[in-house]
Design an enzyme around this catalytic site. Sequence first.
Site, PDB file in Angstrom:
ATOM      1  N   GLY A 172      11.392   1.401  -4.873  1.00  0.00           N
ATOM      2  CA  GLY A 172      12.509   0.653  -5.814  1.00  0.00           C
ATOM      3  C   GLY A 172      11.735   0.072  -6.981  1.00  0.00           C
ATOM      4  N   LEU A 217       4.959   1.990  -7.569  1.00  0.00           N
ATOM      5  CA  LEU A 217       3.863   2.353  -6.525  1.00  0.00           C
ATOM      6  C   LEU A 217       2.771   1.438  -6.491  1.00  0.00           C
ATOM      7  CD1 LEU A 217       3.705   6.185  -6.829  1.00  0.00           C
ATOM      8  CD2 LEU A 217       4.947   4.829  -5.075  1.00  0.00           C
ATOM      9  N   HIS A 265     -33.775  -8.347   2.002  1.00  0.00           N
ATOM     10  CA  HIS A 265     -34.207  -9.540   1.191  1.00  0.00           C
ATOM     11  C   HIS A 265     -34.392  -9.268   0.107  1.00  0.00           C
ATOM     12  CE1 HIS A 265     -36.036 -13.669   0.485  1.00  0.00           C
ATOM     13  NE2 HIS A 265     -37.012 -12.820   0.018  1.00  0.00           N
ATOM     14  N   GLU A 318       1.350 -30.976  -2.517  1.00  0.00           N
ATOM     15  CA  GLU A 318       1.105 -30.630  -1.158  1.00  0.00           C
ATOM     16  C   GLU A 318       1.882 -31.521  -0.158  1.00  0.00           C
ATOM     17  OE1 GLU A 318       1.391 -28.831   2.020  1.00  0.00           O
ATOM     18  OE2 GLU A 318       0.341 -27.599   0.577  1.00  0.00           O
TER      19      GLU A 318
END
Length: 463
Positions: free
Chosen positions: A37, A40, A442, A207
């Site tokens: 709808g 994509l 490394h 929060e």
Amino acid sequence: MTEILTPKVLVVGGGPGGYVAAIRCGQLGLDTVLVEGDRLGGTCLIRGCIPSKALIHAASLYAEMTEAANRPRFGIGLTTPPMLDFGATMAWKDGIVDRLNGGVGGLLRKAKVKTISGWARFSDAKTCSVETADGKVTVRPEHVILATGSKPVELPFLAFGGKVISSTEALSLLEVPKNLVIVGAGYIGLELGIAYRKLGAEVTVVEARSSILPQYDAQLVEPVRRWLKAHRVEVLLNAKALGEEKDGIAIEQTDSGRSILPADRIIVTIGRKAAIDGWGLEAMNLKTSGPFVEVDERCHTSTKNVWAIGDLVGEPMLAHKASAQGEMVAEIIAGKKRRWQPVAIPAVCFTEPEIVSVGIGPADAGPDTISAQFPFAANGRALTMAGSENGGFVRVIAHKDSHRILGIQAVGIHAAELVHHFVTLIEMGAVLEDVSGIIHAHPTLGEATHEASLAALGHALHF
């Protein structure tokens, strides 16, 4: 006149679950139709993961240049502060989204998947109507894969609109807010809050709980908390948002009562919910489990040949979970024997610094486990990138007797790029001795995984 299609498979939703399912169906020779709808790519590509990571990258570059103008580092400085053309930044971000959106369309065409642009509505489990720009299309498939995704949760007293926005709108702003309030200290809110702080906004995080990033343990979160404090991001814990005010937002804190925070924009990021409304769930006779569609170990619903994947079926709401389920369902429809049995699903938080977690964490580790960690402060590659200063580390959790690795976490610079190493070790059933016997290149950050495993065995070499 209504066009009628009778494919083997109908996929509803073109996000990372749906489009992957459709592509895999096409690869397996199944006649497939995908209905989307919007654009994509779904939430992840269009208005979530991809654009947010682009914004985070641009914000980090801007912050580094700003710092170089104020305080030279590594012998590098700027004589004037950098200029930010935020419109150009957003245009660059949109260009990435457009490119990937086009790429998904190309992949679907390559797999011979027919794509229909429009909103899918079911009148029964196997009859779907789509109103398109060219008229009505009715699809009567043998199999249906539902991949409708999720959407931001809206607070009744902070309805989206005006200066109150979701993460979607936060990724399409025309200018950087002067005062930004984030409601919700989960990974979405903190990723956006940190990015906008780097771009120059004054950021406050509200929060209701007593900690940020509650899905992660305190030790993993600590380096992020320190970054927020060092960069003057105000974090108000045990604080409840009450509603929008003319010049900001009203909040109430447990210890200090009611107050007004100035805000040009208020981003509400308290979670996401399955997108189950508006496409005919009630007509499909599907069982639900709370707010999600109920599925079995194959992602099969209670209705024959109807499948559901991704955010629609529950936590974790992650793009890579949806893609894996989509691929699995396509193969089951094609006759392969599959079931949903991942040992671990990786989680990544693109904060500053990044956090990754795979498998069990400290809260799940019992007396029959051993745990060890290795700091990035002792890792040569982290030092060369100035990534050793924020308290980052890699942690390994293993079974005490068998030494099988049960969980790996990391926090630090580019930690997200280590996650595939972590999940591979757990999925393959590796033991600590396996990791200790692997020669790690490394200098790389991956050496920290090696050293953490050595530490769990009692003989770390570099710490």
